[in-house]
Scaffold this motif. Structure first.
Motif, PDB file in Angstrom:
ATOM      1  N   ILE A  14      -1.927   0.561   7.928  1.00 49.17           N
ATOM      2  CA  ILE A  14      -2.189   1.830   8.614  1.00 49.17           C
ATOM      3  C   ILE A  14      -3.683   1.992   8.847  1.00 49.17           C
ATOM      4  CG2 ILE A  14      -2.095   4.351   8.431  1.00 49.17           C
ATOM      5  CD1 ILE A  14       0.575   3.976   6.909  1.00 49.17           C
ATOM      6  N   GLY A  18      -4.675   2.056  12.669  1.00 48.88           N
ATOM      7  CA  GLY A  18      -4.677   3.469  13.018  1.00 48.88           C
ATOM      8  C   GLY A  18      -6.008   3.949  13.568  1.00 48.88           C
ATOM      9  N   SER A  27      -4.311   7.845  11.305  1.00 47.37           N
ATOM     10  CA  SER A  27      -2.923   8.039  11.704  1.00 47.37           C
ATOM     11  C   SER A  27      -2.469   6.962  12.678  1.00 47.37           C
ATOM     12  CB  SER A  27      -2.747   9.407  12.387  1.00 47.37           C
ATOM     13  OG  SER A  27      -3.064  10.453  11.514  1.00 47.37           O
ATOM     14  N   LEU A  33       3.347   1.303  13.927  1.00 52.44           N
ATOM     15  CA  LEU A  33       3.505   0.733  12.597  1.00 52.44           C
ATOM     16  C   LEU A  33       4.677  -0.225  12.558  1.00 52.44           C
ATOM     17  CD1 LEU A  33       2.511   0.654   9.700  1.00 52.44           C
ATOM     18  CD2 LEU A  33       4.071   2.550   9.206  1.00 52.44           C
ATOM     19  N   VAL A  57       1.010   8.966   2.193  1.00 49.76           N
ATOM     20  CA  VAL A  57       1.197   9.166   3.630  1.00 49.76           C
ATOM     21  C   VAL A  57       1.964  10.461   3.861  1.00 49.76           C
ATOM     22  CG1 VAL A  57       1.190   6.696   4.179  1.00 49.76           C
ATOM     23  CG2 VAL A  57       3.367   7.857   3.786  1.00 49.76           C
TER      24      VAL A  57
END
Length: 78
Positions: A14, A18, A27, A33, A57
């Protein structure tokens, strides 16, 4: 508190794919993902649920489904 290697790996992924928001949290969408993670493990949803249980998360909803939940935002809290 000890986390599994899978949960730690999920957080690293992530963080690497992200985008950091104005709040400082990183995010990704579930689609991003899943598409990245599917080559690593088909257990991504279970790992996400464990990561959420440990407060690592955040995402809306109880479960995530490929296709239906592709646009759900998953936020790294650590």
């Amino acid at each position: 508190m000890s986390f599994s290697v899978e949960v730690e790996e999920l957080c690293l992924i992530i963080r690497s794919i992200g985008e950091k928001g104005e709040d400082g949290h990183v995010s990704v969408t579930f689609r991003q993902l899943f598409e990245t993670y599917v080559t690593i493990s088909n257990k991504v949803v279970g790992i996400l649920l464990r990561a959420r249980k440990h407060g690592l998360v955040h995402f809306e909803g109880e479960m995530l489904w490929q296709g239906k939940d592709d646009d759900v935002i998953i936020t790294l809290l650590e």
